[in-house]
Scaffold this active site. Structure first.
Site, PDB file in Angstrom:
ATOM      1  N   TYR A  77      12.033  -3.719 -37.635  1.00  0.00           N
ATOM      2  CA  TYR A  77      12.179  -5.172 -37.502  1.00  0.00           C
ATOM      3  C   TYR A  77      11.313  -5.688 -36.351  1.00  0.00           C
ATOM      4  O   TYR A  77      10.603  -6.684 -36.491  1.00  0.00           O
ATOM      5  CB  TYR A  77      13.651  -5.533 -37.256  1.00  0.00           C
ATOM      6  CG  TYR A  77      13.887  -7.025 -37.161  1.00  0.00           C
ATOM      7  CD1 TYR A  77      13.734  -7.702 -35.953  1.00  0.00           C
ATOM      8  CD2 TYR A  77      14.233  -7.770 -38.279  1.00  0.00           C
ATOM      9  CE1 TYR A  77      13.930  -9.071 -35.873  1.00  0.00           C
ATOM     10  CE2 TYR A  77      14.416  -9.135 -38.208  1.00  0.00           C
ATOM     11  CZ  TYR A  77      14.276  -9.778 -36.998  1.00  0.00           C
ATOM     12  OH  TYR A  77      14.456 -11.137 -36.931  1.00  0.00           O
ATOM     13  N   ASP A  78      11.363  -5.001 -35.214  1.00  0.00           N
ATOM     14  CA  ASP A  78      10.582  -5.429 -34.047  1.00  0.00           C
ATOM     15  C   ASP A  78       9.084  -5.416 -34.352  1.00  0.00           C
ATOM     16  O   ASP A  78       8.343  -6.324 -33.962  1.00  0.00           O
ATOM     17  CB  ASP A  78      10.876  -4.521 -32.849  1.00  0.00           C
ATOM     18  CG  ASP A  78      12.272  -4.726 -32.280  1.00  0.00           C
ATOM     19  OD1 ASP A  78      12.821  -5.828 -32.469  1.00  0.00           O
ATOM     20  OD2 ASP A  78      12.797  -3.783 -31.666  1.00  0.00           O
ATOM     21  N   SER A  97      17.583 -15.536 -25.054  1.00  0.00           N
ATOM     22  CA  SER A  97      17.146 -14.217 -25.503  1.00  0.00           C
ATOM     23  C   SER A  97      16.065 -13.717 -24.561  1.00  0.00           C
ATOM     24  O   SER A  97      15.601 -14.450 -23.677  1.00  0.00           O
ATOM     25  CB  SER A  97      16.606 -14.286 -26.935  1.00  0.00           C
ATOM     26  OG  SER A  97      15.482 -15.140 -26.993  1.00  0.00           O
ATOM     27  N   GLU A 113      18.674  -2.476 -15.712  1.00  0.00           N
ATOM     28  CA  GLU A 113      19.941  -2.024 -16.290  1.00  0.00           C
ATOM     29  C   GLU A 113      19.760  -1.593 -17.739  1.00  0.00           C
ATOM     30  O   GLU A 113      18.790  -2.012 -18.391  1.00  0.00           O
ATOM     31  CB  GLU A 113      20.960  -3.169 -16.231  1.00  0.00           C
ATOM     32  CG  GLU A 113      20.559  -4.381 -17.037  1.00  0.00           C
ATOM     33  CD  GLU A 113      21.221  -5.679 -16.588  1.00  0.00           C
ATOM     34  OE1 GLU A 113      21.540  -6.503 -17.459  1.00  0.00           O
ATOM     35  OE2 GLU A 113      21.396  -5.884 -15.371  1.00  0.00           O
ATOM     36  N   LYS A 132      20.216  -1.631 -21.753  1.00  0.00           N
ATOM     37  CA  LYS A 132      20.423  -2.711 -22.718  1.00  0.00           C
ATOM     38  C   LYS A 132      21.396  -2.213 -23.788  1.00  0.00           C
ATOM     39  O   LYS A 132      21.029  -1.440 -24.672  1.00  0.00           O
ATOM     40  CB  LYS A 132      19.092  -3.123 -23.342  1.00  0.00           C
ATOM     41  CG  LYS A 132      19.200  -4.324 -24.272  1.00  0.00           C
ATOM     42  CD  LYS A 132      17.813  -4.723 -24.775  1.00  0.00           C
ATOM     43  CE  LYS A 132      17.895  -5.964 -25.660  1.00  0.00           C
ATOM     44  NZ  LYS A 132      18.669  -5.721 -26.893  1.00  0.00           N
ATOM     45  N   ARG A 157      27.140 -15.393 -29.132  1.00  0.00           N
ATOM     46  CA  ARG A 157      25.911 -16.037 -28.690  1.00  0.00           C
ATOM     47  C   ARG A 157      25.405 -17.084 -29.683  1.00  0.00           C
ATOM     48  O   ARG A 157      24.917 -18.136 -29.302  1.00  0.00           O
ATOM     49  CB  ARG A 157      24.823 -14.974 -28.468  1.00  0.00           C
ATOM     50  CG  ARG A 157      23.525 -15.569 -27.993  1.00  0.00           C
ATOM     51  CD  ARG A 157      22.480 -14.489 -27.706  1.00  0.00           C
ATOM     52  NE  ARG A 157      21.222 -15.143 -27.430  1.00  0.00           N
ATOM     53  CZ  ARG A 157      20.355 -15.542 -28.354  1.00  0.00           C
ATOM     54  NH1 ARG A 157      20.621 -15.316 -29.625  1.00  0.00           N
ATOM     55  NH2 ARG A 157      19.247 -16.152 -28.026  1.00  0.00           N
ATOM     56  N   GLU A 161      28.211  -7.855 -23.203  1.00  0.00           N
ATOM     57  CA  GLU A 161      27.900  -7.273 -24.513  1.00  0.00           C
ATOM     58  C   GLU A 161      29.129  -6.515 -25.002  1.00  0.00           C
ATOM     59  O   GLU A 161      29.575  -5.553 -24.362  1.00  0.00           O
ATOM     60  CB  GLU A 161      26.706  -6.329 -24.405  1.00  0.00           C
ATOM     61  CG  GLU A 161      26.061  -5.988 -25.721  1.00  0.00           C
ATOM     62  CD  GLU A 161      25.052  -7.031 -26.189  1.00  0.00           C
ATOM     63  OE1 GLU A 161      24.460  -6.826 -27.269  1.00  0.00           O
ATOM     64  OE2 GLU A 161      24.864  -8.049 -25.502  1.00  0.00           O
ATOM     65  N   LYS A 183      14.942  -7.558 -14.688  1.00  0.00           N
ATOM     66  CA  LYS A 183      15.125  -8.955 -14.290  1.00  0.00           C
ATOM     67  C   LYS A 183      14.686  -9.137 -12.841  1.00  0.00           C
ATOM     68  O   LYS A 183      14.857  -8.234 -12.015  1.00  0.00           O
ATOM     69  CB  LYS A 183      16.603  -9.357 -14.389  1.00  0.00           C
ATOM     70  CG  LYS A 183      17.270  -9.109 -15.718  1.00  0.00           C
ATOM     71  CD  LYS A 183      18.761  -9.375 -15.605  1.00  0.00           C
ATOM     72  CE  LYS A 183      19.489  -9.125 -16.923  1.00  0.00           C
ATOM     73  NZ  LYS A 183      20.946  -9.304 -16.786  1.00  0.00           N
ATOM     74  N   LYS A 240      11.997  -1.951 -25.093  1.00  0.00           N
ATOM     75  CA  LYS A 240      12.680  -1.325 -26.223  1.00  0.00           C
ATOM     76  C   LYS A 240      12.204   0.120 -26.364  1.00  0.00           C
ATOM     77  O   LYS A 240      11.000   0.377 -26.440  1.00  0.00           O
ATOM     78  CB  LYS A 240      12.388  -2.103 -27.506  1.00  0.00           C
ATOM     79  CG  LYS A 240      12.790  -3.581 -27.465  1.00  0.00           C
ATOM     80  CD  LYS A 240      14.276  -3.776 -27.313  1.00  0.00           C
ATOM     81  CE  LYS A 240      15.012  -3.582 -28.614  1.00  0.00           C
ATOM     82  NZ  LYS A 240      14.826  -4.624 -29.612  1.00  0.00           N
TER      83      LYS A 240
END
Length: 364
Positions: free
Chosen positions: A34-35, A80, A110, A112, A133, A168, A283, A307
Site C-alpha cells: 500500500y505504501d 497524520s 519512539e 510506531k 481518529r 494507539e 519528532k 516505516k
C-alpha cells in the site's frame, strides 16, 4: 501504460484496499505494498497535477465513519505523519530541522504501534469521552468501548480542568494468539492480525464484546492541557506517565546518526514489545520549535514516521496444490508451515512466477 491509466488503476486499488482496511477490517494488500503504491501515485500527481481528482487517496487522511456511532469532533486535530522508507530520508529530515532551528534540533524517538489511533478527554481529572481518529477532525465516538480498556485510567491524580491525550489502541500478540486458538476450537473464522482485531473490537456496537477482547493502549501525545505548561514533548510524556497513563517508550536524541541507530535497535527488539509495530516515529522535542515549524495541509513539518521494510522469515513448503480459477486458469499454490509474519500467520503462497520458482528451486 499511459500515466492517466496508471493513476486511475492506482486510485482504484488504493481506495478499494482503504475501504477493506478501515471499514471492513479485511485488508487485501500488505502495508508495504500500500505504501509503495501510494508513493507512486503521489509521484505521478506531482508530475501531472492537472490529473489530481477529489477521490484520490492522497487527498484525504483517515477513514469513513461506521454506521452506528455518533460523530466525534476533535478540538485539536489528530494529524497524520509523512512516511519515509530509507536512512537517506531520515538524514534529509534531520538536515531540514537543523537548518530551520539554527543547528539546535533535539528529537524524541519512539516505536510506531500498529493499532488504531484515538483521543481521550478528561474533565477535572475524570474520563468523559473518546473517539477514533477518523479523518483527523471528525471520528467515531467509541467512549463506552474505551471504558473497557483497562489500561485507560478513568480518573487522574491531578484534576486539571481539561486534558486531551492521543494514543494507539492495540491487541497484544499474546491476547490475539489466545483468542484465535479459542476461535479455532469453536469453529469460528480466525482474526487476520492484531491490528485488524483491535480495530474491529474497538468498533463493536456492543461494549461487552470489546471488553472480552482485552484491548490495550499506549499514549504518545498530549493534545491539550488546561492549567499546565510544558517545554518539551518528553516532559509531557513523563507527566502523563505520572498520571497513570501507559506511555510509549521514548528517547531524546540530538543527531541523525543517533536516530538511525535507535531505529535499528528498535527493529532488533521489536518482538520483545507486546504489540506489533510497523516503524519508528521521529519528532522534534521542543514544543516551541514545533509551533514555529508548523504543519502542511495534512502533516506536521516537525515529525516523520520511518516505516520498516517487510519482515522476512523462513518456512517450509509442505505441499504444492493447483487452484482452478473462475476462467479456468491454473495457479500453483505452496502450502507452508505456518509462520507469524507482519502481524499475521502465513500458511500459503501463490506460485505464479515461473522464473522465480526456477531461480529459487521451489519444491516440497
Amino acid at each position: 501504460m499511459d500515466y492517466r491509466e496508471e493513476m486511475k488503476r492506482l486510485r482504484e486499488e488504493l481506495n478499494e484496499n482503504a475501504y477493506r482496511y478501515y471499514v471492513l477490517d479485511e485488508p487485501t494488500m500488505s502495508d508495504y505494498d500500500y505504501d509503495m503504491k501510494n508513493r507512486r501515485l503521489q509521484q505521478l500527481e506531482q508530475e501531472h497535477p492537472e490529473e489530481i481528482v477529489p477521490d484520490s487517496p492522497t487527498q484525504r487522511v483517515g477513514d469513513k465513519l461506521k454506521d452506528g456511532f455518533s460523530p466525534y469532533r476533535h478540538e485539536v486535530p489528530l494529524e497524520s505523519l509523512q512516511d519515509v522508507f530509507t536512512a537517506g530520508e531520515v538524514e534529509d529530515f534531520c538536515h531540514r530541522m537543523e537548518e530551520s532551528l539554527d543547528g539546535n534540533a533535539a528529537y524524541s524517538l519512539e516505536p510506531k504501534v500498529d493499532g488504531l489511533s484515538v483521543a481521550l478527554e478528561y474533565r477535572d481529572g475524570v474520563f468523559v469521552s473518546g473517539g477514533t481518529r477518523g479523518d483527523g477532525r471528525v471520528g467515531e465516538d467509541v467512549t463506552e468501548n474505551l471504558r473497557t480498556v483497562r489500561s485507560i485510567p478513568m480518573t487522574l491524580p491531578e484534576k486539571l480542568p481539561r486534558l486531551i491525550v492521543r494514543g494507539e489502541v492495540y491487541m497484544a500478540r499474546s491476547v490475539f494468539e489466545e483468542i484465535n486458538r479459542r476461535r479455532e476450537i469453536e469453529g469460528k473464522p480466525l482474526m487476520a492480525n492484531p491490528r485488524n482485531a483491535a480495530a474491529g473490537s474497538l468498533r463493536q456496537l456492543d461494549p461487552k464484546i470489546a471488553a472480552e477482547r482485552r484491548l490495550d493502549i499506549r499514549i504518545f501525545n498530549l493534545q491539550l492541557a488546561q492549567g499546565r505548561s510544558f517545554a518539551t514533548h518528553s516532559e509531557t510524556l513523563d507527566y502523563l506517565e505520572s498520571q497513570h497513563f501507559s506511555v510509549i517508550p521514548h528517547k531524546t536524541l540530538l543527531t541523525a546518526n543517533a536516530c538511525l541507530e535507535e531505529i535499528h535497535d528498535i527493529n532488533e527488539r521489536r518482538m520483545s514489545y507486546p504489540y506489533d509495530m510497523d516503524g519508528a516515529v521521529i519528532k522534534i522535542d521542543r514544543l516551541s520549535d514545533r509551533e514555529s515549524l508548523g504543519s502542511t495541509v495534512k502533516c506536521p513539518k516537525w515529525a516523520i514516521a520511518y516505516k520498516y521494510p517487510p519482515e522476512q522469515k523462513p518456512s517450509k513448503v509442505l505441499d504444492i496444490v493447483v487452484q482452478v480459477g473462475r476462467t479456468g486458469v491454473l495457479t500453483p499454490k505452496a502450502v507452508l508451515a505456518p509462520v507469524h509474519l507482519a502481524g499475521t500467520t502465513v500458511q500459503s503462497a501463490t506460485l505464479h512466477n515461473q522464473d522465480y520458482i526456477a531461480e529459487k528451486d521451489v519444491r516440497v
